[in-house]
Motif scaffolding. Structure first.
Motif, PDB file in Angstrom:
ATOM      1  N   GLY A   5       0.823  -1.016  -0.327  1.00  0.00           N
ATOM      2  CA  GLY A   5       0.096   0.018   0.087  1.00  0.00           C
ATOM      3  C   GLY A   5       1.193   1.115  -0.247  1.00  0.00           C
ATOM      4  N   HIS A   6       0.433   2.138  -0.211  1.00  0.00           N
ATOM      5  CA  HIS A   6       1.208   3.422  -0.742  1.00  0.00           C
ATOM      6  C   HIS A   6       0.301   4.639   0.034  1.00  0.00           C
ATOM      7  CE1 HIS A   6      -0.282   2.967  -4.392  1.00  0.00           C
ATOM      8  NE2 HIS A   6      -0.363   3.851  -4.560  1.00  0.00           N
ATOM      9  N   GLU A   7      -0.432   5.243   0.719  1.00  0.00           N
ATOM     10  CA  GLU A   7      -0.840   5.873   1.784  1.00  0.00           C
ATOM     11  C   GLU A   7      -0.174   7.143   1.960  1.00  0.00           C
ATOM     12  OE1 GLU A   7      -3.949   4.425   3.832  1.00  0.00           O
ATOM     13  OE2 GLU A   7      -4.832   3.538   2.479  1.00  0.00           O
ATOM     14  N   ALA A   8      -0.318   7.761   1.445  1.00  0.00           N
ATOM     15  CA  ALA A   8       0.563   9.370   2.838  1.00  0.00           C
ATOM     16  C   ALA A   8       0.168   8.830   4.292  1.00  0.00           C
ATOM     17  CB  ALA A   8      -0.052  10.868   2.313  1.00  0.00           C
ATOM     18  N   HIS A   9       1.318   9.172   4.860  1.00  0.00           N
ATOM     19  CA  HIS A   9       1.467   9.336   6.024  1.00  0.00           C
ATOM     20  C   HIS A   9       2.148   9.936   6.914  1.00  0.00           C
ATOM     21  CE1 HIS A   9       1.104   4.434   5.468  1.00  0.00           C
ATOM     22  NE2 HIS A   9       2.344   4.850   5.220  1.00  0.00           N
ATOM     23  N   GLU A  10       1.111   9.948   8.382  1.00  0.00           N
ATOM     24  CA  GLU A  10       0.897  11.423   8.801  1.00  0.00           C
ATOM     25  C   GLU A  10       3.170  11.651   9.394  1.00  0.00           C
ATOM     26  OE1 GLU A  10      -1.104  11.310  12.641  1.00  0.00           O
ATOM     27  OE2 GLU A  10      -2.888  10.994  11.053  1.00  0.00           O
ATOM     28  N   ALA A  11       3.542  12.144   9.809  1.00  0.00           N
ATOM     29  CA  ALA A  11       5.052  12.882  10.480  1.00  0.00           C
ATOM     30  C   ALA A  11       5.101  12.117  11.656  1.00  0.00           C
ATOM     31  CB  ALA A  11       5.039  13.778  10.013  1.00  0.00           C
ATOM     32  N   SER A  12       4.324  12.025  12.531  1.00  0.00           N
ATOM     33  CA  SER A  12       4.326  11.339  13.494  1.00  0.00           C
ATOM     34  C   SER A  12       4.197   9.518  14.099  1.00  0.00           C
ATOM     35  CB  SER A  12       2.889  11.917  14.650  1.00  0.00           C
ATOM     36  OG  SER A  12       1.892  11.616  14.085  1.00  0.00           O
ATOM     37  N   GLU A  13       3.572   9.286  12.782  1.00  0.00           N
ATOM     38  CA  GLU A  13       4.246   7.809  12.798  1.00  0.00           C
ATOM     39  C   GLU A  13       5.185   7.132  12.736  1.00  0.00           C
ATOM     40  OE1 GLU A  13       1.821   6.291   9.680  1.00  0.00           O
ATOM     41  OE2 GLU A  13      -0.169   6.911   9.793  1.00  0.00           O
ATOM     42  N   THR A  14       5.347   5.937  12.814  1.00  0.00           N
ATOM     43  CA  THR A  14       6.342   5.427  13.593  1.00  0.00           C
ATOM     44  C   THR A  14       6.474   4.126  12.620  1.00  0.00           C
ATOM     45  OG1 THR A  14       6.607   5.566  16.177  1.00  0.00           O
ATOM     46  CG2 THR A  14       7.769   3.727  14.986  1.00  0.00           C
ATOM     47  N   LEU A  65       9.080  -7.233   6.787  1.00  0.00           N
ATOM     48  CA  LEU A  65       7.899  -6.429   6.327  1.00  0.00           C
ATOM     49  C   LEU A  65       7.985  -5.313   7.276  1.00  0.00           C
ATOM     50  CD1 LEU A  65       4.758  -6.485   5.839  1.00  0.00           C
ATOM     51  CD2 LEU A  65       4.568  -8.244   7.957  1.00  0.00           C
ATOM     52  N   ALA A  66       8.055  -3.974   6.528  1.00  0.00           N
ATOM     53  CA  ALA A  66       7.587  -2.763   7.004  1.00  0.00           C
ATOM     54  C   ALA A  66       6.372  -2.055   7.615  1.00  0.00           C
ATOM     55  CB  ALA A  66       8.300  -1.198   6.192  1.00  0.00           C
ATOM     56  N   VAL A  67       6.156  -1.368   8.888  1.00  0.00           N
ATOM     57  CA  VAL A  67       4.546  -1.755   9.339  1.00  0.00           C
ATOM     58  C   VAL A  67       4.886   0.059   9.839  1.00  0.00           C
ATOM     59  CG1 VAL A  67       2.411  -1.909  10.594  1.00  0.00           C
ATOM     60  CG2 VAL A  67       3.935  -3.885  10.141  1.00  0.00           C
ATOM     61  N   SER A  68       3.889   1.281   9.418  1.00  0.00           N
ATOM     62  CA  SER A  68       4.351   2.027  10.140  1.00  0.00           C
ATOM     63  C   SER A  68       2.673   2.081  10.718  1.00  0.00           C
ATOM     64  CB  SER A  68       3.351   2.811   8.503  1.00  0.00           C
ATOM     65  OG  SER A  68       4.586   3.213   7.753  1.00  0.00           O
ATOM     66  N   LEU A  69       3.125   2.226  11.639  1.00  0.00           N
ATOM     67  CA  LEU A  69       2.036   2.661  13.039  1.00  0.00           C
ATOM     68  C   LEU A  69       1.571   3.897  13.729  1.00  0.00           C
ATOM     69  CD1 LEU A  69       4.117  -0.003  15.955  1.00  0.00           C
ATOM     70  CD2 LEU A  69       2.299  -0.431  14.438  1.00  0.00           C
ATOM     71  N   GLY A  70       0.226   4.202  13.202  1.00  0.00           N
ATOM     72  CA  GLY A  70      -0.393   5.490  13.743  1.00  0.00           C
ATOM     73  C   GLY A  70      -0.391   5.911  15.110  1.00  0.00           C
ATOM     74  N   SER A  71      -0.740   6.668  15.822  1.00  0.00           N
ATOM     75  CA  SER A  71      -1.340   6.638  17.097  1.00  0.00           C
ATOM     76  C   SER A  71      -2.562   5.946  17.600  1.00  0.00           C
ATOM     77  CB  SER A  71      -1.556   8.201  17.172  1.00  0.00           C
ATOM     78  OG  SER A  71      -2.029   8.504  16.637  1.00  0.00           O
ATOM     79  N   GLY A  72      -3.009   5.919  18.585  1.00  0.00           N
ATOM     80  CA  GLY A  72      -3.996   5.413  18.690  1.00  0.00           C
ATOM     81  C   GLY A  72      -3.766   3.790  18.973  1.00  0.00           C
ATOM     82  N   GLY A  73      -2.347   3.475  19.585  1.00  0.00           N
ATOM     83  CA  GLY A  73      -3.294   1.765  19.884  1.00  0.00           C
ATOM     84  C   GLY A  73      -1.990   1.101  19.397  1.00  0.00           C
ATOM     85  N   ALA A  74      -2.514   1.515  17.922  1.00  0.00           N
ATOM     86  CA  ALA A  74      -1.684   0.704  16.954  1.00  0.00           C
ATOM     87  C   ALA A  74      -0.201  -0.539  17.171  1.00  0.00           C
ATOM     88  CB  ALA A  74      -0.956   1.040  15.495  1.00  0.00           C
ATOM     89  N   GLY A  75       0.337  -0.119  18.342  1.00  0.00           N
ATOM     90  CA  GLY A  75       1.478  -1.144  18.491  1.00  0.00           C
ATOM     91  C   GLY A  75       1.015  -1.775  19.521  1.00  0.00           C
ATOM     92  N   ALA A  76      -0.132  -1.494  20.313  1.00  0.00           N
ATOM     93  CA  ALA A  76      -0.914  -3.209  20.766  1.00  0.00           C
ATOM     94  C   ALA A  76      -1.665  -3.971  20.229  1.00  0.00           C
ATOM     95  CB  ALA A  76      -1.652  -2.284  21.903  1.00  0.00           C
ATOM     96  N   LEU A  77      -2.404  -3.195  18.829  1.00  0.00           N
ATOM     97  CA  LEU A  77      -3.093  -4.199  18.214  1.00  0.00           C
ATOM     98  C   LEU A  77      -2.054  -5.100  17.115  1.00  0.00           C
ATOM     99  CD1 LEU A  77      -5.812  -5.195  16.385  1.00  0.00           C
ATOM    100  CD2 LEU A  77      -5.090  -2.897  15.773  1.00  0.00           C
ATOM    101  N   LEU A  78      -0.578  -4.411  17.267  1.00  0.00           N
ATOM    102  CA  LEU A  78       0.297  -5.536  16.288  1.00  0.00           C
ATOM    103  C   LEU A  78       0.201  -6.121  17.104  1.00  0.00           C
ATOM    104  CD1 LEU A  78       2.393  -5.652  14.082  1.00  0.00           C
ATOM    105  CD2 LEU A  78       3.645  -4.375  15.247  1.00  0.00           C
ATOM    106  N   VAL A  79       0.442  -6.359  18.278  1.00  0.00           N
ATOM    107  CA  VAL A  79       0.874  -7.567  19.432  1.00  0.00           C
ATOM    108  C   VAL A  79       0.231  -8.502  19.185  1.00  0.00           C
ATOM    109  CG1 VAL A  79       1.586  -7.819  21.722  1.00  0.00           C
ATOM    110  CG2 VAL A  79       2.357  -5.875  20.826  1.00  0.00           C
ATOM    111  N   GLN A  80      -1.694  -7.959  19.570  1.00  0.00           N
ATOM    112  CA  GLN A  80      -2.194  -9.030  19.791  1.00  0.00           C
ATOM    113  C   GLN A  80      -2.059  -9.777  18.252  1.00  0.00           C
ATOM    114  OE1 GLN A  80      -5.665  -6.906  20.111  1.00  0.00           O
ATOM    115  NE2 GLN A  80      -5.145  -6.275  22.139  1.00  0.00           N
ATOM    116  N   ALA A  81      -2.176  -9.060  17.054  1.00  0.00           N
ATOM    117  CA  ALA A  81      -2.327  -9.679  15.961  1.00  0.00           C
ATOM    118  C   ALA A  81      -1.271 -10.852  16.027  1.00  0.00           C
ATOM    119  CB  ALA A  81      -2.139  -8.472  14.423  1.00  0.00           C
TER     120      ALA A  81
END
Length: 131
Positions: A5-14, A65-81
């Protein structure tokens, strides 16, 4: 480089990278990408990256596999997945999550038995480094 995918991501994403260790890492890396792509939070935020072709190789090999994490708990969701995915794979597969600054943690089936510990470690990776 292959792009999922290639959406624009916010600068605050990791962006973290996931590397799979197994007897067939490329197959498992594709399976992990497909698994994560089922989550709305990761759609358009996944990229399979090739490592450079080495002498004697016919073509690129998928490495991470590179994963862009935004805010809002994406890190926790990544761990669960990751925990759910690893639980279906067996003891011969592990995933190393690496933060942009080089910090990393390896998650395997045995560690998914304590998901809170894994969540804390990945959240530590996705948090800004302390000075």
């Amino acid at each position: 480089m292959h792009l999922q995918g290639h959406e624009a991501h916010e600068a605050s994403e990791t962006e973290v990278t996931l590397a799979v260790q197994s007897a067939d890492p490329e197959r498992h890396l594709r399976a992990l990408r497909d698994w994560l792509a089922r989550e709305d939070a990761f759609r358009g935020r996944l990229r399979l990256l090739d490592r450079p072709v080495r002498d004697g190789e016919m073509g690129g090999v998928l490495d991470v596999l590179a994963v862009s994490l935004g805010s809002g708990g994406a890190g926790a969701l990544l761990v669960q997945a990751l925990s759910a995915w690893l639980g279906q794979r067996g003891a011969d597969v592990s995933v190393t999550v690496t933060a942009p600054d080089g910090r990393e943690v390896t998650i395997d089936v045995r560690r998914t038995q304590d998901p809170l510990a894994v969540v804390r470690e990945v959240e530590r990776l996705t948090a800004p480094p302390r000075d």
